[in-house]
Enzyme design. Structure first.
Site, short mmCIF file in Angstrom:
data_model
loop_
_atom_site.label_atom_id
_atom_site.label_comp_id
_atom_site.label_asym_id
_atom_site.label_seq_id
_atom_site.Cartn_x
_atom_site.Cartn_y
_atom_site.Cartn_z
N GLU A 33 38.35 32.31 21.50
CA GLU A 33 38.05 31.60 22.75
C GLU A 33 39.13 31.84 23.80
O GLU A 33 38.84 31.98 24.98
CB GLU A 33 37.89 30.09 22.50
CG GLU A 33 36.56 29.70 21.90
CD GLU A 33 35.36 30.15 22.76
OE1 GLU A 33 35.47 30.16 24.00
OE2 GLU A 33 34.33 30.52 22.17
N TYR A 116 36.29 23.41 28.78
CA TYR A 116 35.33 24.35 28.20
C TYR A 116 35.80 24.83 26.82
O TYR A 116 35.05 24.79 25.84
CB TYR A 116 35.13 25.57 29.13
CG TYR A 116 34.35 26.65 28.43
CD1 TYR A 116 32.97 26.60 28.37
CD2 TYR A 116 35.01 27.69 27.74
CE1 TYR A 116 32.25 27.55 27.67
CE2 TYR A 116 34.30 28.64 27.04
CZ TYR A 116 32.92 28.57 27.01
OH TYR A 116 32.22 29.50 26.30
N ASP A 134 30.07 27.03 31.12
CA ASP A 134 30.81 28.10 31.81
C ASP A 134 29.83 28.80 32.75
O ASP A 134 28.71 28.31 32.95
CB ASP A 134 31.44 29.07 30.80
CG ASP A 134 30.39 29.91 30.08
OD1 ASP A 134 29.18 29.57 30.17
OD2 ASP A 134 30.76 30.90 29.45
N CYS A 198 12.36 36.87 27.29
CA CYS A 198 13.21 35.68 27.14
C CYS A 198 12.56 34.66 26.21
O CYS A 198 11.40 34.31 26.40
CB CYS A 198 13.47 35.06 28.51
SG CYS A 198 14.38 33.52 28.39
N THR A 303 24.53 44.11 54.25
CA THR A 303 25.07 43.12 55.19
C THR A 303 24.18 41.90 55.41
O THR A 303 23.12 42.01 56.01
CB THR A 303 25.32 43.81 56.57
OG1 THR A 303 25.25 45.19 56.39
CG2 THR A 303 26.59 43.36 57.19
FE1 SF4 Z 1 16.61 33.21 32.47
FE2 SF4 Z 1 14.33 34.49 32.99
FE3 SF4 Z 1 14.71 33.27 30.66
FE4 SF4 Z 1 14.36 31.84 32.85
S1 SF4 Z 1 12.87 33.21 31.92
S2 SF4 Z 1 15.90 31.49 31.26
S3 SF4 Z 1 15.42 33.10 34.34
S4 SF4 Z 1 15.83 35.05 31.45
#
Ligand code: SF4
Length: 356
Positions: A33, A116, A134, A198, A303
């Site tokens: 850590e 943390y 974090d 995910c 920009t």
């Molecule tokens: Fe992150 Fe996308 Fe999973 Fe939502 S769906 S937690 S934004 S990776």
């Protein structure tokens, strides 16, 4: 299944085999850590290995001379971290008989350990239900819960600490806290999060809203214009359509996959983005596409502009392609990509295509 179960199952199968995860020895968790503060995992790994070979126990660290400790740290930077480890090891030998303390307040009181790190050590080494927040956790939680409060305001940060603690499943702090951080490191990354694979996608409000890139919210010093754009990877028999931007236009002379700007400072949902992309394809190529596959989102900053370039893949059949503009074009296979100069965003798209 709830969010926690999905995340824990994903972590069990996908966690990186890091050396401090083998036995969860408190000394190893502590050293890891401290090394990981401001430093990437890949950088830490060889240092951690060398350190543990030279100083395998708290006693050996306490007895080592400072020169040796600093030599082992050489190149990691922030040398006060090594000095604090050394001093704390002596303190632990004196006060706790060489046993790393398992009381949260005792851990927190050690030199060089903030809120943390104390939470990480208490939860990872001792499986205590202590929260950790974090940069990764701010990002992941702000997206899952679509938290619109700026993380630059200390008052708002407390919301995250309370929320993270409330999520820890009983008896699972060790794995849950690491899973959340691992998700932030591997899937819910700052740039181009891999939402499609995910494990908590169905719980994620930002994904449902189609504005993942807006989180976490920061207090912007200068107003940035948010642009949404879309790019099309059109595939036909292992080749992909690209064309060359004319000289005189921005990025003139560079090759790219067809792309369109969708909006300025306006949010569209994921399905609106798809619909608008289909419309552009129909208008520019005079063809109807039934199925678009989302390949991810690429961030492009220039920009005062933050652009999110949503990349879609569509399969094209053997018809001739009619493009409204007359830019030079080519059907390139993956190994040809390196021959064409792309802008950096389109190089990233080419890299995405190479994984198809
Ligand atoms: Fe992150 Fe996308 Fe999973 Fe939502 S769906 S937690 S934004 S990776």
């Amino acid at each position: 299944m709830n969010l926690q179960t999905n995340l824990l199952n994903w972590f069990q199968k996908n966690q990186r085999p890091l050396p401090w995860r083998k036995a969860y020895r408190p000394y190893e968790v502590w050293v890891s850590e401290i090394m990981l503060q401001q430093t990437q995992v890949e950088t830490v790994l060889p240092y951690f290995k060398r350190w543990m070979e030279a100083l395998p126990t708290i006693e050996s660290l306490a007895q080592a001379d400072e020169k040796k400790v600093l030599k082992l740290w050489e190149g990691l930077g922030y040398y006060s971290r090594a000095r604090n480890l050394h001093e704390s090891a002596k303190f632990i030998v004196d006060k706790f008989d060489g046993q790393f303390p398992d009381d949260f307040e005792d851990i927190f009181s050690l030199k060089g350990i903030g809120r943390y790190s104390a939470g990480a050590i208490a939860s990872i080494a001792f499986n205590q239900e202590q929260p950790i927040v974090d940069g990764n956790v701010f990002r992941v939680l702000s997206r899952i819960y679509a938290i619109k409060k700026s993380i630059d305001d200390p008052k708002n940060r407390e919301i995250f600490w309370r929320l993270q603690k409330s999520l820890i499943p009983k008896g699972e702090a060790r794995h849950f806290n690491q899973a959340l951080m691992e998700l932030g490191a591997l899937i819910c990354t700052k740039e181009n999060p891999k939402c499609l694979i995910c494990p908590v996608q169905k719980f994620c409000k930002a994904f449902k809203e189609g504005n993942v890139e807006n989180y976490p919210v920061r207090s912007a010093r200068k107003k940035m214009v948010k642009i949404q754009a879309t790019a099309l990877v059109l595939g036909k028999n292992g080749k992909y359509f690209i064309h060359k931007r004319p000289l005189g236009k921005i990025m003139g002379g560079l090759w790219e996959f067809p792309e369109w700007k969708l909006s300025r400072d306006r949010k569209f949902s994921a399905s609106q983005i798809q619909q608008k992309t289909l419309k552009h394809i129909q208008d520019d190529f005079d063809m109807k596409i039934e199925d678009l596959k989302n390949l991810g989102t690429i961030k492009r900053n220039y920009t005062h502009h933050n652009e999110s370039l949503h990349v879609f893949y569509a399969k094209f059949d053997d018809r001739d392609l009619h493009h409204k503009n007359d830019w030079p074009s080519a059907w390139a296979n993956k190994s040809d990509f390196k021959k064409y100069p792309f802008s950096s965003a389109h190089s990233k798209i080419a890299a995405l295509v190479s994984t198809l």
